[in-house]
Design a protein around this motif. Structure first.
Motif, PDB file in Angstrom:
ATOM      1  N   VAL A 107       0.835  -1.200   0.000  1.00 52.27           N
ATOM      2  CA  VAL A 107       0.000   0.000   0.000  1.00 52.27           C
ATOM      3  C   VAL A 107       0.875   1.258   0.000  1.00 52.27           C
ATOM      4  CG1 VAL A 107      -0.256   0.179   2.518  1.00 52.27           C
ATOM      5  CG2 VAL A 107      -2.040   1.059   1.048  1.00 52.27           C
ATOM      6  N   THR A 108       0.444   2.262  -0.756  1.00 50.82           N
ATOM      7  CA  THR A 108       1.099   3.572  -0.731  1.00 50.82           C
ATOM      8  C   THR A 108       0.105   4.572  -0.168  1.00 50.82           C
ATOM      9  OG1 THR A 108       0.424   4.055  -3.011  1.00 50.82           O
ATOM     10  CG2 THR A 108       2.608   3.084  -2.697  1.00 50.82           C
ATOM     11  N   ILE A 126       1.170  14.160  -3.222  1.00 51.84           N
ATOM     12  CA  ILE A 126       2.498  13.723  -2.796  1.00 51.84           C
ATOM     13  C   ILE A 126       2.351  12.367  -2.119  1.00 51.84           C
ATOM     14  CG2 ILE A 126       2.387  14.941  -0.574  1.00 51.84           C
ATOM     15  CD1 ILE A 126       5.590  14.516  -2.604  1.00 51.84           C
ATOM     16  N   GLU A 127       3.206  11.416  -2.499  1.00 53.01           N
ATOM     17  CA  GLU A 127       3.260  10.129  -1.809  1.00 53.01           C
ATOM     18  C   GLU A 127       4.223  10.269  -0.643  1.00 53.01           C
ATOM     19  OE1 GLU A 127       5.061   5.760  -2.703  1.00 53.01           O
ATOM     20  OE2 GLU A 127       3.761   6.589  -4.262  1.00 53.01           O
ATOM     21  N   VAL A 128       3.809   9.854   0.520  1.00 50.59           N
ATOM     22  CA  VAL A 128       4.626   9.970   1.722  1.00 50.59           C
ATOM     23  C   VAL A 128       5.304   8.621   1.994  1.00 50.59           C
ATOM     24  CG1 VAL A 128       4.602  10.443   4.194  1.00 50.59           C
ATOM     25  CG2 VAL A 128       3.147  11.767   2.668  1.00 50.59           C
ATOM     26  N   GLN A 129       6.619   8.638   2.027  1.00 50.71           N
ATOM     27  CA  GLN A 129       7.390   7.425   2.326  1.00 50.71           C
ATOM     28  C   GLN A 129       7.541   7.322   3.842  1.00 50.71           C
ATOM     29  OE1 GLN A 129       8.296   5.308  -0.081  1.00 50.71           O
ATOM     30  NE2 GLN A 129       7.401   6.671  -1.599  1.00 50.71           N
ATOM     31  N   ASN A 130       6.753   6.481   4.450  1.00 56.07           N
ATOM     32  CA  ASN A 130       6.720   6.385   5.900  1.00 56.07           C
ATOM     33  C   ASN A 130       6.160   5.010   6.250  1.00 56.07           C
ATOM     34  OD1 ASN A 130       5.161   6.382   8.362  1.00 56.07           O
ATOM     35  ND2 ASN A 130       5.553   8.560   8.532  1.00 56.07           N
ATOM     36  N   THR A 132       5.077   4.090   9.354  1.00 57.54           N
ATOM     37  CA  THR A 132       4.156   4.108  10.492  1.00 57.54           C
ATOM     38  C   THR A 132       2.737   4.410  10.026  1.00 57.54           C
ATOM     39  OG1 THR A 132       4.530   6.451  10.938  1.00 57.54           O
ATOM     40  CG2 THR A 132       5.998   4.890  12.033  1.00 57.54           C
ATOM     41  N   ALA A 133       1.771   4.129  10.875  1.00 58.88           N
ATOM     42  CA  ALA A 133       0.370   4.375  10.518  1.00 58.88           C
ATOM     43  C   ALA A 133       0.071   5.867  10.411  1.00 58.88           C
ATOM     44  CB  ALA A 133      -0.558   3.715  11.526  1.00 58.88           C
ATOM     45  N   SER A 134       0.621   6.671  11.317  1.00 56.35           N
ATOM     46  CA  SER A 134       0.419   8.117  11.261  1.00 56.35           C
ATOM     47  C   SER A 134       1.471   8.731  10.349  1.00 56.35           C
ATOM     48  CB  SER A 134       0.535   8.729  12.654  1.00 56.35           C
ATOM     49  OG  SER A 134      -0.514   8.272  13.468  1.00 56.35           O
ATOM     50  N   PHE A 135       1.046   9.633   9.503  1.00 51.87           N
ATOM     51  CA  PHE A 135       1.996  10.274   8.595  1.00 51.87           C
ATOM     52  C   PHE A 135       1.607  11.725   8.373  1.00 51.87           C
ATOM     53  CE2 PHE A 135      -1.246   8.208   6.093  1.00 51.87           C
ATOM     54  CZ  PHE A 135      -1.480   9.030   4.999  1.00 51.87           C
ATOM     55  N   ASN A 136       2.585  12.562   7.999  1.00 47.05           N
ATOM     56  CA  ASN A 136       2.321  13.977   7.746  1.00 47.05           C
ATOM     57  C   ASN A 136       3.248  14.471   6.649  1.00 47.05           C
ATOM     58  OD1 ASN A 136       4.830  14.745   8.975  1.00 47.05           O
ATOM     59  ND2 ASN A 136       3.849  14.540  10.944  1.00 47.05           N
ATOM     60  N   TYR A 137       2.955  15.670   6.190  1.00 44.50           N
ATOM     61  CA  TYR A 137       3.755  16.289   5.142  1.00 44.50           C
ATOM     62  C   TYR A 137       3.684  17.802   5.298  1.00 44.50           C
ATOM     63  CZ  TYR A 137       5.554  17.601   0.582  1.00 44.50           C
ATOM     64  OH  TYR A 137       6.297  18.157  -0.421  1.00 44.50           O
ATOM     65  N   GLN A 138       4.834  18.467   5.232  1.00 43.55           N
ATOM     66  CA  GLN A 138       4.902  19.928   5.302  1.00 43.55           C
ATOM     67  C   GLN A 138       4.708  20.463   3.887  1.00 43.55           C
ATOM     68  OE1 GLN A 138       5.236  21.922   8.069  1.00 43.55           O
ATOM     69  NE2 GLN A 138       5.028  23.702   6.776  1.00 43.55           N
ATOM     70  N   LEU A 139       3.531  20.983   3.618  1.00 41.70           N
ATOM     71  CA  LEU A 139       3.183  21.535   2.312  1.00 41.70           C
ATOM     72  C   LEU A 139       3.668  22.973   2.254  1.00 41.70           C
ATOM     73  CD1 LEU A 139       1.635  20.836  -0.283  1.00 41.70           C
ATOM     74  CD2 LEU A 139      -0.446  21.588   0.838  1.00 41.70           C
ATOM     75  N   SER A 140       4.385  23.331   1.184  1.00 42.92           N
ATOM     76  CA  SER A 140       4.925  24.695   1.073  1.00 42.92           C
ATOM     77  C   SER A 140       4.616  25.273  -0.304  1.00 42.92           C
ATOM     78  CB  SER A 140       6.434  24.676   1.334  1.00 42.92           C
ATOM     79  OG  SER A 140       7.077  23.819   0.427  1.00 42.92           O
ATOM     80  N   ASN A 141       5.080  26.483  -0.532  1.00 46.55           N
ATOM     81  CA  ASN A 141       4.862  27.214  -1.792  1.00 46.55           C
ATOM     82  C   ASN A 141       3.376  27.434  -2.091  1.00 46.55           C
ATOM     83  OD1 ASN A 141       7.662  27.377  -2.349  1.00 46.55           O
ATOM     84  ND2 ASN A 141       7.600  25.277  -3.111  1.00 46.55           N
ATOM     85  N   LEU A 142       2.605  27.666  -1.050  1.00 48.84           N
ATOM     86  CA  LEU A 142       1.180  27.958  -1.212  1.00 48.84           C
ATOM     87  C   LEU A 142       0.980  29.458  -1.383  1.00 48.84           C
ATOM     88  CD1 LEU A 142      -0.161  25.687   1.678  1.00 48.84           C
ATOM     89  CD2 LEU A 142      -0.056  25.145  -0.764  1.00 48.84           C
ATOM     90  N   ALA A 154      -4.942   6.455   0.204  1.00 42.89           N
ATOM     91  CA  ALA A 154      -4.211   5.195   0.319  1.00 42.89           C
ATOM     92  C   ALA A 154      -4.532   4.387  -0.932  1.00 42.89           C
ATOM     93  CB  ALA A 154      -4.607   4.430   1.572  1.00 42.89           C
ATOM     94  N   LYS A 155      -3.513   3.724  -1.452  1.00 41.60           N
ATOM     95  CA  LYS A 155      -3.682   2.978  -2.704  1.00 41.60           C
ATOM     96  C   LYS A 155      -3.057   1.602  -2.551  1.00 41.60           C
ATOM     97  CE  LYS A 155      -2.421   3.276  -7.587  1.00 41.60           C
ATOM     98  NZ  LYS A 155      -1.720   4.073  -8.601  1.00 41.60           N
ATOM     99  N   ASN A 156      -3.840   0.559  -2.880  1.00 44.31           N
ATOM    100  CA  ASN A 156      -3.286  -0.788  -2.930  1.00 44.31           C
ATOM    101  C   ASN A 156      -3.642  -1.413  -4.268  1.00 44.31           C
ATOM    102  OD1 ASN A 156      -5.922  -1.797  -2.685  1.00 44.31           O
ATOM    103  ND2 ASN A 156      -5.610  -2.694  -0.678  1.00 44.31           N
TER     104      ASN A 156
END
Length: 192
Positions: A107-108, A126-130, A132-142, A154-156
């Motif tokens: 799963v991704t 953005i696909e997060v390479q992590n 753990t079950a909890s994941f986050n991403y710092q989104l910038s350039n907004l 989530a994709k399987n």
């Protein structure tokens, strides 16, 4: 794979399967094989279900079975979009939790966002390479003072699912803050 016929002609060959361990031709579903070594596809299975399968061969003496092999069918993954945090002028932190991988270790997961409702992975994502079950991403350039729509995904092997949509608005720019200190060193033609 028929390894040995037992010294008599094999009259029936195939696989039997079911949701109970050690399925047999009496208590499971069967699919007959056309050759001594073949691959058989099982279809119309229930998702997220453990099945047991084993080969069988029958000759005039009786029925022989292989060892029972278990597998669990896939299901769609489940993901939860959590609240957006650390919202700034041009950035924000996206947060999510993978609730289930759908029995698929490949799963991704990640985030998709847009200035329009219901973003998908065909828009900005953005696909997060992590691991753990909890994941986050710092989104910038907004853009500042802009409303954004975000969904975790989530994709399987079965497809893509999305978490609930969350919205946030980046902060507004403000006028600069300045101050004037006391004037000193005053002369006829100058001052500091």
């Amino acid at each position: 794979n028929l390894k040995f016929d037992g010294g008599a002609s094999v009259t029936e060959l195939g696989v039997c399967y079911g949701t109970s361990n050690n399925p047999s031709v009496e208590n499971g579903k069967t699919i007959e094989a056309k050759e001594n070594q073949t691959t058989i596809s099982l279809t119309s299975l229930q998702e997220n279900t453990t099945y047991y399968v084993r080969a069988y061969a029958k000759n005039k003496v009786g029925i022989a079975y292989s060892e029972s092999v278990a597998f669990t069918t896939l299901t769609m993954p489940k993901v939860q979009t959590n609240d957006i945090s650390n919202i700034q002028l041009t950035s924000a932190t996206l947060n999510a939790t993978l609730l289930s991988n759908g029995n698929d270790s490949t799963v991704t997961k990640g985030f998709c966002w847009s200035e329009n409702s219901n973003p998908t992975i065909t828009s900005l994502h953005i696909e997060v390479q992590n691991t753990t079950a909890s994941f986050n991403y710092q989104l910038s350039n907004l853009k500042d003072e802009t409303k954004y729509y975000v969904r975790a995904y989530a994709k399987n092997k079965l497809g893509v699912v999305y978490g609930a949509e969350k919205t946030f608005t980046t902060l507004s720019a403000t006028k600069p803050v300045v101050s004037t200190t006391t004037v000193s060193s005053i002369t006829y033609t100058s001052a500091k």
